[in-house]
Design a protein around this motif. Sequence first.
Motif, PDB file in Angstrom:
ATOM      1  N   THR A  67      49.130 -20.364-109.115  1.00  0.00           N
ATOM      2  CA  THR A  67      47.919 -19.870-109.776  1.00  0.00           C
ATOM      3  C   THR A  67      46.695 -20.352-109.009  1.00  0.00           C
ATOM      4  O   THR A  67      46.760 -21.286-108.203  1.00  0.00           O
ATOM      5  N   PHE A  68      45.567 -19.691-109.308  1.00  0.00           N
ATOM      6  CA  PHE A  68      44.306 -20.073-108.668  1.00  0.00           C
ATOM      7  C   PHE A  68      43.162 -19.792-109.633  1.00  0.00           C
ATOM      8  O   PHE A  68      43.036 -18.675-110.140  1.00  0.00           O
ATOM      9  N   SER A  69      42.346 -20.794-109.907  1.00  0.00           N
ATOM     10  CA  SER A  69      41.180 -20.624-110.772  1.00  0.00           C
ATOM     11  C   SER A  69      39.996 -20.142-109.946  1.00  0.00           C
ATOM     12  O   SER A  69      39.688 -20.713-108.890  1.00  0.00           O
ATOM     13  N   THR A  70      39.325 -19.100-110.449  1.00  0.00           N
ATOM     14  CA  THR A  70      38.188 -18.546-109.702  1.00  0.00           C
ATOM     15  C   THR A  70      36.889 -19.285-109.979  1.00  0.00           C
ATOM     16  O   THR A  70      35.921 -19.123-109.242  1.00  0.00           O
ATOM     17  N   GLY A  71      36.841 -20.065-111.063  1.00  0.00           N
ATOM     18  CA  GLY A  71      35.628 -20.796-111.396  1.00  0.00           C
ATOM     19  C   GLY A  71      34.566 -19.968-112.086  1.00  0.00           C
ATOM     20  O   GLY A  71      33.436 -20.426-112.266  1.00  0.00           O
ATOM     21  N   VAL A  72      34.914 -18.736-112.499  1.00  0.00           N
ATOM     22  CA  VAL A  72      33.960 -17.838-113.156  1.00  0.00           C
ATOM     23  C   VAL A  72      34.561 -17.385-114.477  1.00  0.00           C
ATOM     24  O   VAL A  72      35.771 -17.131-114.563  1.00  0.00           O
ATOM     25  N   LEU A  73      33.728 -17.247-115.511  1.00  0.00           N
ATOM     26  CA  LEU A  73      34.249 -16.985-116.854  1.00  0.00           C
ATOM     27  C   LEU A  73      33.867 -15.624-117.434  1.00  0.00           C
ATOM     28  O   LEU A  73      33.926 -15.454-118.639  1.00  0.00           O
ATOM     29  N   ARG A  74      33.498 -14.656-116.635  1.00  0.00           N
ATOM     30  CA  ARG A  74      33.246 -13.311-117.158  1.00  0.00           C
ATOM     31  C   ARG A  74      34.433 -12.403-116.831  1.00  0.00           C
ATOM     32  O   ARG A  74      35.470 -12.847-116.361  1.00  0.00           O
ATOM     33  N   GLY A  75      34.298 -11.125-117.114  1.00  0.00           N
ATOM     34  CA  GLY A  75      35.420 -10.207-116.986  1.00  0.00           C
ATOM     35  C   GLY A  75      35.867  -9.989-115.551  1.00  0.00           C
ATOM     36  O   GLY A  75      35.071  -9.604-114.689  1.00  0.00           O
ATOM     37  N   HIS A  76      37.163 -10.193-115.288  1.00  0.00           N
ATOM     38  CA  HIS A  76      37.734 -10.058-113.946  1.00  0.00           C
ATOM     39  C   HIS A  76      38.467  -8.725-113.819  1.00  0.00           C
ATOM     40  O   HIS A  76      39.645  -8.612-114.163  1.00  0.00           O
ATOM     41  N   GLU A  77      37.769  -7.710-113.349  1.00  0.00           N
ATOM     42  CA  GLU A  77      38.399  -6.435-113.029  1.00  0.00           C
ATOM     43  C   GLU A  77      38.830  -6.428-111.567  1.00  0.00           C
ATOM     44  O   GLU A  77      38.580  -7.376-110.819  1.00  0.00           O
ATOM     45  N   GLY A  78      39.514  -5.364-111.134  1.00  0.00           N
ATOM     46  CA  GLY A  78      39.975  -5.284-109.753  1.00  0.00           C
ATOM     47  C   GLY A  78      41.176  -6.170-109.497  1.00  0.00           C
ATOM     48  O   GLY A  78      41.873  -6.601-110.419  1.00  0.00           O
ATOM     49  N   GLY A  79      41.441  -6.448-108.218  1.00  0.00           N
ATOM     50  CA  GLY A  79      42.592  -7.259-107.840  1.00  0.00           C
ATOM     51  C   GLY A  79      42.466  -7.731-106.408  1.00  0.00           C
ATOM     52  O   GLY A  79      41.599  -7.272-105.653  1.00  0.00           O
ATOM     53  N   GLY A 536      42.268  -6.976-115.094  1.00  0.00           N
ATOM     54  CA  GLY A 536      42.468  -6.777-113.668  1.00  0.00           C
ATOM     55  C   GLY A 536      43.611  -5.816-113.406  1.00  0.00           C
ATOM     56  O   GLY A 536      44.311  -5.375-114.319  1.00  0.00           O
ATOM     57  N   ASN A 537      43.829  -5.501-112.135  1.00  0.00           N
ATOM     58  CA  ASN A 537      44.822  -4.508-111.730  1.00  0.00           C
ATOM     59  C   ASN A 537      46.000  -5.198-111.055  1.00  0.00           C
ATOM     60  O   ASN A 537      45.816  -6.017-110.154  1.00  0.00           O
ATOM     61  N   VAL A 538      47.209  -4.851-111.457  1.00  0.00           N
ATOM     62  CA  VAL A 538      48.412  -5.515-110.955  1.00  0.00           C
ATOM     63  C   VAL A 538      48.722  -5.039-109.532  1.00  0.00           C
ATOM     64  O   VAL A 538      48.730  -3.836-109.260  1.00  0.00           O
ATOM     65  N   ASN A 539      48.988  -5.986-108.637  1.00  0.00           N
ATOM     66  CA  ASN A 539      49.315  -5.692-107.247  1.00  0.00           C
ATOM     67  C   ASN A 539      50.678  -6.282-106.890  1.00  0.00           C
ATOM     68  O   ASN A 539      51.174  -7.171-107.587  1.00  0.00           O
ATOM     69  N   ALA A 540      51.255  -5.813-105.781  1.00  0.00           N
ATOM     70  CA  ALA A 540      52.506  -6.369-105.262  1.00  0.00           C
ATOM     71  C   ALA A 540      52.359  -6.628-103.773  1.00  0.00           C
ATOM     72  O   ALA A 540      51.648  -5.906-103.066  1.00  0.00           O
ATOM     73  N   TYR A 541      53.042  -7.678-103.295  1.00  0.00           N
ATOM     74  CA  TYR A 541      53.070  -7.948-101.867  1.00  0.00           C
ATOM     75  C   TYR A 541      54.317  -8.768-101.553  1.00  0.00           C
ATOM     76  O   TYR A 541      55.018  -9.241-102.455  1.00  0.00           O
ATOM     77  N   GLU A 542      54.600  -8.929-100.267  1.00  0.00           N
ATOM     78  CA  GLU A 542      55.730  -9.752 -99.840  1.00  0.00           C
ATOM     79  C   GLU A 542      55.248 -10.777 -98.831  1.00  0.00           C
ATOM     80  O   GLU A 542      54.434 -10.463 -97.941  1.00  0.00           O
ATOM     81  N   HIS A 543      55.734 -12.004 -98.953  1.00  0.00           N
ATOM     82  CA  HIS A 543      55.401 -13.048 -97.989  1.00  0.00           C
ATOM     83  C   HIS A 543      56.627 -13.913 -97.730  1.00  0.00           C
ATOM     84  O   HIS A 543      57.303 -14.335 -98.681  1.00  0.00           O
ATOM     85  N   LYS A 546      59.746 -12.797 -99.544  1.00  0.00           N
ATOM     86  CA  LYS A 546      59.806 -12.826-101.001  1.00  0.00           C
ATOM     87  C   LYS A 546      58.742 -11.912-101.607  1.00  0.00           C
ATOM     88  O   LYS A 546      57.592 -11.904-101.166  1.00  0.00           O
ATOM     89  N   GLU A 547      59.136 -11.174-102.637  1.00  0.00           N
ATOM     90  CA  GLU A 547      58.216 -10.255-103.315  1.00  0.00           C
ATOM     91  C   GLU A 547      57.449 -10.989-104.410  1.00  0.00           C
ATOM     92  O   GLU A 547      58.017 -11.778-105.165  1.00  0.00           O
ATOM     93  N   TYR A 548      56.150 -10.677-104.489  1.00  0.00           N
ATOM     94  CA  TYR A 548      55.276 -11.293-105.480  1.00  0.00           C
ATOM     95  C   TYR A 548      54.512 -10.210-106.248  1.00  0.00           C
ATOM     96  O   TYR A 548      54.197  -9.150-105.710  1.00  0.00           O
ATOM     97  N   ILE A 549      54.206 -10.505-107.500  1.00  0.00           N
ATOM     98  CA  ILE A 549      53.344  -9.684-108.337  1.00  0.00           C
ATOM     99  C   ILE A 549      52.107 -10.524-108.663  1.00  0.00           C
ATOM    100  O   ILE A 549      52.226 -11.672-109.128  1.00  0.00           O
ATOM    101  N   ALA A 550      50.920  -9.968-108.414  1.00  0.00           N
ATOM    102  CA  ALA A 550      49.682 -10.728-108.610  1.00  0.00           C
ATOM    103  C   ALA A 550      48.747  -9.988-109.557  1.00  0.00           C
ATOM    104  O   ALA A 550      48.647  -8.761-109.521  1.00  0.00           O
ATOM    105  N   VAL A 551      48.057 -10.758-110.398  1.00  0.00           N
ATOM    106  CA  VAL A 551      47.083 -10.153-111.309  1.00  0.00           C
ATOM    107  C   VAL A 551      45.998 -11.163-111.656  1.00  0.00           C
ATOM    108  O   VAL A 551      46.255 -12.363-111.782  1.00  0.00           O
ATOM    109  N   LEU A 552      44.766 -10.677-111.767  1.00  0.00           N
ATOM    110  CA  LEU A 552      43.650 -11.487-112.233  1.00  0.00           C
ATOM    111  C   LEU A 552      43.573 -11.406-113.751  1.00  0.00           C
ATOM    112  O   LEU A 552      43.668 -10.320-114.323  1.00  0.00           O
ATOM    113  N   SER A 553      43.418 -12.546-114.402  1.00  0.00           N
ATOM    114  CA  SER A 553      43.123 -12.544-115.828  1.00  0.00           C
ATOM    115  C   SER A 553      41.749 -13.149-116.036  1.00  0.00           C
ATOM    116  O   SER A 553      41.286 -13.983-115.259  1.00  0.00           O
TER     117      SER A 553
END
Length: 601
Positions: A67-79, A536-543, A546-553
């Motif tokens: 996980t990663f905290s963005t340090g901002v507390l308003r609405g997180h749209e996009g991805g 936010g919008n759900v994304n997928a990637y591989e690193h 390994k496959e990962y699913i990422a989303v901003l809340s």
Amino acid sequence: MIKHIPIACATAALLATAPAFANEDLIKLSQNPKDWVMPAGDYASQRYTTLKQITPENVKHLTPAWTFSTGVLRGHEGGPLVLGDVMYVHTPFPNIVYALDLNNEGRILWKYEPKQDPNVIPVMCCDTVNRGLAYGDGKIFLYQADTTLVALDAKTGDVKWSIKNGDPSKGQTGTSAPYVVKDKVLVGISGGEYGVRGYLSAYDIKGGKLAWRAFSTGPDNEMLLDPEKTTALGKPLGKDSSLSSWEGEQWKTGGGDTWGWISYDPALNLIYYGTGNPSTWNPAQRPGDNKWSLSIFARDADTGVAKWVYQMTPHDEWDYDGINEMILTDQKFDGKDRKLLTHFDRNGFGYTLDRTNGELLVAQKYDPAVNWASSIDLDKKSPNYGKPIRVKQYSTQGNGEDVNTKGVCPAALGSKDEQPAAFSPVTQLFYAPTNHVCMDYEPFHVSYTAGQPYVGATLSMFPPPGDRNMGNFIAWDNIKGKIVWADKEQFSVWSGALATSTGVVFYGTLEGYLKAVDAKTGKELYKFKTPSGIIGNVNAYEHDGKEYIAVLSGVGGWAGIGLAAGLSKGTDGLGAVGGYAALSNYTALGGQLTVFALPNP
């Protein structure tokens, strides 16, 4: 180091015939399922991945990997964007950008935090959101709230160039994701609630010089319309089609803003996007069709000249912006191979058009509660071809100013707002996050002053009669114009969807759940509650294999504006606060990226 590993995949089928002069670098990058290089994954805006590790059988074993905290507390749209070993994460105002090292547990490689005048915050409609970043020519592009478009060196975060696309003192703001096409970066403008006249701008990717700008309203030369060659439903527009649809010079404060998503067909060299509501929200003050607000435009990517345009809701009476995504597919229609465009409009109708010429093929309700219109006239011989057949009872103008029209469905935030749908070439279905919300709408007279609200209506929002759910996640057949299945949600589904080649579809909820459902049946396969509501919008990637699913809340946006901005009066937030008051019982403010993966074997 950013790795470029082009691998062909099924989602790129419609890009395969792209001419050599198209943005080959981005096309190749988007064909690599290991990366996520555009806001929607590819130029077609399909939000689809061919990665195969996560399946309907094993998705139940997903766990948060980091996980990663963005340090901002308003609405997180996009991805986030992912290019090789680096993930790029953005925030709402103050619009911070982080570059994270995927080889080193997400260590911050660089951080860009612009210095913006906080006076832009009260001018932003419906929260201080930002819908994402763009990549091209070795640069990361950020469109700030104050309308500054910034080009950052993707490796270092250094500012390569920046330009100002608008003036917040006049109500102009930036909330949309930039869009890179060939040698240009495209950005729109927000501010329809301030009487801002909408436009789409194209800037040179090398140095930021303005290449062209196309307005949504006004004279042909400013709209980049050819009265003889630009068509609407197959017919030439004729001279100054917009001017003749407004009273006097109201087009100068007429809205039609461009804060949504853009798609691109390299083979046709056309970009596609929608325009927003006309200003003011009081329809009695602006007689006429108010062209070309609430319209889909197809424009030449090099010149900006429109090839065709289609207006979904002439003379809008309900704030049914047309900015939602345009999903491009190659499918059979009536037995013929067609290049299609599918659009889930705020007005509650799902549209399928031929994207080569703007021919309207399908227009049907994708929420059964829709009542402001009974249908769209699809008879090509009818003088009303392509227009909605309105139900007089739900007109907000027919009852006059200061009269409350009750029970209009959908509410102003539409049967779907900007939260983008996904398409699966495997199932041939679209997966749309939707709102199931109605409203009472009372117009009042308002005068225009630059930089001041120019709304002219008071709203209240609530579920449709007899229903308790305010949202549905649906599977949609764009050829038949029918809902295949629908999953009810307590609140609107305000996150973008992701479809996978293995038959799993992901989306997030306002309470904060990431959910996975079966693409064929809608059966829930998995859910996990993140720290805050997901818009936010759900994304997928591989690193590293390994496959990962990422989303901003981070709850917020229009539906979550009560929580995000601390509003309490039911009609605040343009009517959303009362309708979503119960949301505070389920989630709180936050800003976090959560990345999911299957456990190691």
